[in-house]
Motif scaffolding. Structure first.
Motif, PDB file in Angstrom:
ATOM      1  N   ARG A 290      47.574  37.672  59.893  1.00 58.15           N
ATOM      2  CA  ARG A 290      46.924  36.595  60.639  1.00 58.15           C
ATOM      3  C   ARG A 290      46.140  37.180  61.808  1.00 58.15           C
ATOM      4  N   PRO A 291      44.964  36.640  62.064  1.00 57.37           N
ATOM      5  CA  PRO A 291      44.205  37.112  63.225  1.00 57.37           C
ATOM      6  C   PRO A 291      44.825  36.597  64.523  1.00 57.37           C
ATOM      7  N   ALA A 292      44.421  37.182  65.643  1.00 57.11           N
ATOM      8  CA  ALA A 292      45.011  36.841  66.947  1.00 57.11           C
ATOM      9  C   ALA A 292      44.744  35.385  67.307  1.00 57.11           C
TER      10      ALA A 292
ATOM     11  N   GLY B 263      46.680  29.774  68.346  1.00 57.42           N
ATOM     12  CA  GLY B 263      46.736  28.368  67.940  1.00 57.42           C
ATOM     13  C   GLY B 263      48.146  27.927  67.601  1.00 57.42           C
ATOM     14  N   ILE B 264      48.886  28.775  66.907  1.00 58.24           N
ATOM     15  CA  ILE B 264      50.274  28.454  66.565  1.00 58.24           C
ATOM     16  C   ILE B 264      51.119  28.326  67.832  1.00 58.24           C
ATOM     17  N   ALA B 265      50.907  29.235  68.788  1.00 60.84           N
ATOM     18  CA  ALA B 265      51.669  29.189  70.044  1.00 60.84           C
ATOM     19  C   ALA B 265      51.356  27.907  70.815  1.00 60.84           C
ATOM     20  N   CYS B 266      50.076  27.501  70.840  1.00 59.45           N
ATOM     21  CA  CYS B 266      49.709  26.256  71.532  1.00 59.45           C
ATOM     22  C   CYS B 266      50.347  25.055  70.849  1.00 59.45           C
TER      23      CYS B 266
END
Length: 107
Positions: free
Chosen positions: A56-58, A63-66
């Motif tokens: 997965r790109p950074a 986005g997942i963390a948000c």
């Protein structure tokens, strides 16, 4: 005769040296051919057969963390709402219980 014998010995030595050098060179060529054939025949040892997924790109990780943070805040607000609802329900039950007790006593 001694001169001819010396020339013959020198020629024999030269032929022996040349023959040994040619034999060494031929052995080296054969060894190189065998090594090349073996390298082509055998697959690399540290390759696996299953397919690896693309990493997965950074930006996707951000986005997942948000999304996790927003979800966490949502869960916190939902928990707070349930706590307020529970407190309100407890107060209503206590008030109704007091009214029921007063009604039964005839006040």
């Amino acid at each position: 005769m001694s001169d001819a014998l010396e020339k013959a010995e020198a020629a024999a030595r030269e032929a022996a040296v040349d023959t040994a050098a040619v034999q060494i060179a031929l052995a080296a060529v054969e060894l190189a051919k065998a090594a090349q054939a073996q390298a082509q025949a055998a697959p690399p040892q540290h390759q696996c057969e299953h397919q690896h997924k693309a990493r997965r790109p950074a930006g996707e990780w951000i986005g997942i963390a948000c999304a996790v943070c927003v979800g966490g805040v949502g869960v916190a607000f939902a928990s707070l709402a349930l706590a307020i609802l529970g407190g309100t329900a407890a107060i209503v039950v206590l008030v109704l219980r007091g009214m029921w007790i007063d009604y039964r006593k005839g006040r």
